[in-house]
Design an enzyme around this catalytic site. Structure first.
Site, PDB file in Angstrom:
ATOM      1  N   ARG A   6       0.770  -1.125  -0.131  1.00  0.00           N
ATOM      2  CA  ARG A   6       0.038   0.071  -0.169  1.00  0.00           C
ATOM      3  C   ARG A   6       0.948   1.271   0.238  1.00  0.00           C
ATOM      4  O   ARG A   6       0.487   2.041  -0.482  1.00  0.00           O
ATOM      5  CB  ARG A   6      -0.925   0.027   1.187  1.00  0.00           C
ATOM      6  CG  ARG A   6      -1.844   0.842   1.020  1.00  0.00           C
ATOM      7  CD  ARG A   6      -3.302   0.758   2.272  1.00  0.00           C
ATOM      8  NE  ARG A   6      -2.673   0.757   3.427  1.00  0.00           N
ATOM      9  CZ  ARG A   6      -2.796  -0.132   4.477  1.00  0.00           C
ATOM     10  NH1 ARG A   6      -3.717  -0.661   4.422  1.00  0.00           N
ATOM     11  NH2 ARG A   6      -2.157   0.136   5.516  1.00  0.00           N
ATOM     12  N   TYR A  26     -12.250  25.236  -4.324  1.00  0.00           N
ATOM     13  CA  TYR A  26     -12.978  24.215  -5.261  1.00  0.00           C
ATOM     14  C   TYR A  26     -13.872  23.623  -4.122  1.00  0.00           C
ATOM     15  O   TYR A  26     -13.771  23.507  -2.892  1.00  0.00           O
ATOM     16  CB  TYR A  26     -11.727  23.151  -5.405  1.00  0.00           C
ATOM     17  CG  TYR A  26     -12.330  22.011  -6.175  1.00  0.00           C
ATOM     18  CD1 TYR A  26     -12.990  21.917  -7.261  1.00  0.00           C
ATOM     19  CD2 TYR A  26     -12.470  20.669  -5.483  1.00  0.00           C
ATOM     20  CE1 TYR A  26     -13.138  20.901  -7.850  1.00  0.00           C
ATOM     21  CE2 TYR A  26     -12.850  19.336  -6.205  1.00  0.00           C
ATOM     22  CZ  TYR A  26     -13.216  19.482  -7.433  1.00  0.00           C
ATOM     23  OH  TYR A  26     -13.602  18.460  -8.169  1.00  0.00           O
ATOM     24  N   ASP A  44      -4.445  25.007  -2.631  1.00  0.00           N
ATOM     25  CA  ASP A  44      -4.533  24.046  -3.807  1.00  0.00           C
ATOM     26  C   ASP A  44      -4.122  24.775  -5.081  1.00  0.00           C
ATOM     27  O   ASP A  44      -4.306  25.842  -5.559  1.00  0.00           O
ATOM     28  CB  ASP A  44      -6.007  23.940  -3.861  1.00  0.00           C
ATOM     29  CG  ASP A  44      -6.528  23.296  -5.082  1.00  0.00           C
ATOM     30  OD1 ASP A  44      -5.745  22.912  -5.997  1.00  0.00           O
ATOM     31  OD2 ASP A  44      -7.544  22.635  -5.102  1.00  0.00           O
ATOM     32  N   LYS A  59      -5.476  16.840 -13.335  1.00  0.00           N
ATOM     33  CA  LYS A  59      -5.629  17.962 -14.151  1.00  0.00           C
ATOM     34  C   LYS A  59      -4.342  17.825 -15.431  1.00  0.00           C
ATOM     35  O   LYS A  59      -4.235  17.233 -16.107  1.00  0.00           O
ATOM     36  CB  LYS A  59      -5.921  19.195 -13.761  1.00  0.00           C
ATOM     37  CG  LYS A  59      -7.155  19.070 -12.624  1.00  0.00           C
ATOM     38  CD  LYS A  59      -8.573  19.043 -13.462  1.00  0.00           C
ATOM     39  CE  LYS A  59      -9.683  18.535 -12.477  1.00  0.00           C
ATOM     40  NZ  LYS A  59      -9.848  19.363 -11.368  1.00  0.00           N
TER      41      LYS A  59
HETATM   42  C1  LIG Z   1     -10.632  18.983 -10.075  1.00  0.00           C
HETATM   43  C2  LIG Z   1      -9.914  19.785  -9.039  1.00  0.00           C
HETATM   44  C3  LIG Z   1      -9.969  19.139  -7.649  1.00  0.00           C
HETATM   45  C4  LIG Z   1     -10.091  17.670  -7.615  1.00  0.00           C
HETATM   46  O1  LIG Z   1      -9.328  17.046  -8.213  1.00  0.00           O
HETATM   47  P1  LIG Z   1     -10.019  15.445  -8.342  1.00  0.00           P
HETATM   48  O2  LIG Z   1      -8.739  14.579  -8.829  1.00  0.00           O
HETATM   49  O3  LIG Z   1     -11.041  15.463  -9.400  1.00  0.00           O
HETATM   50  O4  LIG Z   1     -10.395  15.003  -7.084  1.00  0.00           O
HETATM   51  C5  LIG Z   1      -9.316  19.901  -6.639  1.00  0.00           C
HETATM   52  N1  LIG Z   1      -9.086  21.274  -6.878  1.00  0.00           N
HETATM   53  C6  LIG Z   1      -9.314  21.824  -7.964  1.00  0.00           C
HETATM   54  C7  LIG Z   1      -8.878  23.602  -7.941  1.00  0.00           C
HETATM   55  C8  LIG Z   1      -9.422  21.075  -9.162  1.00  0.00           C
HETATM   56  O5  LIG Z   1     -10.005  21.739 -10.282  1.00  0.00           O
END
Ligand SMILES: *Cc1c(COP(=O)(O)O)cnc(C)c1O
Length: 385
Positions: free
Chosen positions: A48, A101, A174, A199
């Protein structure tokens, strides 16, 4: 030996030199230890924690983030929730930007609230001094996102991080928009740098993963313990694909940036558009801080349209042929959404001066995308009457 036994002991991994460019993809929950002493001595005792591909990805992300340690999570959202759970306890409070987000805000309000953590929401347009003035005795961490999701406000992250550190408060950002490349949170004094690798690092819209990076070993140890305590794991296949995406990240992102800036500048001059929310455009309220702290911009920006009925917004989006309608971004393809239903759940910025749209400019030819948008703007006009 009985066939049952032979079938279990045959076909073990041969010890050959790995000569491929990428790491081997190992599949394994069980890890065999070399001898009895090693059972409780080796740091890798169970799959893991990740095998070759996960370790290679962690090394590369450690380089990208300028970090001392990086943790992997099965999605961007779980990186955010996992990092928060790793550092918070009942009685703490989180000072959270409204520009974060939406699922992050919902986690804070729904889950952390239930666990006895107080949530204080702040307006993403506040100055660093105004944000720091909201720090209370119980504030454990300030959660930032710059530019904000959907509304693209730029926060003075270095000033907030410095003020927070002076007060003994952690900061987490973030940093998905800058993809770990165009803004370096740890070098600007932020304690925990999170991104949704889903992303731009993935870049192909087909894998979920998140990361949390720290420069301070003590914070890194908290994050690592959090991953272990909560049981997060990512597969070797996903880590391999993510590392492959990372190899071309600078090249792809430069291309997204170039097209998006050109298209954003062109859109700002169209009569159907009131304003473009893109911090790299000189008129943007966040431009000065962006130019000071960022070395580039990604393909994602906002568009405030001239007021028009909902039917005109539908006509605009439905006229697009090259832009897909979808909620993600960071892949090779162009995408569009309208954002007003999401703004309605906010406290400070509940609407813009007109309908808010968000575009992700992909790797298609810029002139083709501009033609597609020209047709959509014409459809907006026709439907407005
Ligand atoms: C898409 C996104 C997330 C979440 O990512 P996932 O992999 O879909 O959980 C977090 N923060 C931002 C700014 C995002 O655009």
């Amino acid at each position: 030996m009985h066939e049952k036994t032979r079938l279990i002991h045959a076909g073990r991994t041969p010890e050959r030199l790995a000569r491929t460019v990428g790491p081997p993809i190992q599949r394994g929950s069980t890890v065999l230890l070399p001898d009895s002493r090693a059972l409780y001595d080796e740091d890798l005792g169970y799959g893991r924690a990740g095998l070759a591909a996960q370790a290679a990805l962690i090394d590369a992300l450690t380089e990208l983030e300028g970090a001392q340690s990086v943790q992997l999570y099965p999605s961007g959202l779980s990186a955010l929730t996992g990092a928060l759970l790793a550092v918070l306890k009942a009685g703490d409070s989180v000072l959270l930007s409204e520009g974060a987000y939406k699922p992050t805000r919902q986690f804070c309000q729904n889950v952390l609230g239930r666990l006895g953590v107080r949530i204080q929401l702040h307006d993403a347009r506040l100055s660093a001094e105004e944000v720091l003035a909201l720090v209370a005795d119980d504030t454990r961490i300030i959660l930032l996102e710059s530019p904000s999701s959907l509304t693209f406000e730029i926060q003075d992250v270095p000033a907030i991080a410095a003020g927070a550190r002076a007060r003994g408060v952690l900061t987490l950002i973030d940093n998905t928009w800058a993809a770990g490349l165009y803004f370096k949170p740890l070098a600007h004094g932020v304690d925990i740098s999170v991104q949704a690798l889903t992303k731009y690092v993935c870049g192909h819209s087909d894998i979920f993963m998140g990361s949390a990076a720290a420069a301070d070993p003590a914070i890194g140890a908290l994050l690592e313990a959090g991953v272990h305590d909560l049981g997060w794991a990512v597969t070797g296949e996903a880590a391999y694909d993510m590392l492959r995406g990372l190899r071309t990240l600078p090249t792809r992102l430069a291309r997204h940036d170039q097209s998006a800036r050109a298209i954003a500048g062109w859109l700002a001059e169209q009569p159907q558009v009131l304003k473009v929310l893109h911090p790299a455009l000189p008129g943007d309220p966040g431009h000065a801080i962006w130019a000071r702290d960022y070395s580039g911009a990604c393909g994602l920006f906002g568009l405030v349209m001239r007021p028009a009925p909902l039917s005109a917004q539908h006509a605009f989006l439905d006229a697009l042929k090259l832009f897909g309608l979808g909620f993600s971004w960071g892949g090779f393809e162009s995408l569009a959404i309208r954002c007003d239903p999401q703004l309605a759940s906010r406290t400070f910025v509940t609407a813009m001066e007109g309908p808010l749209m968000r575009l992700h400019i992909g790797l298609e030819d810029e002139a083709d995308l501009t033609r597609d948008l020209t047709a959509a703007l014409a459809a907006y006009d026709t439907a407005t009457g």
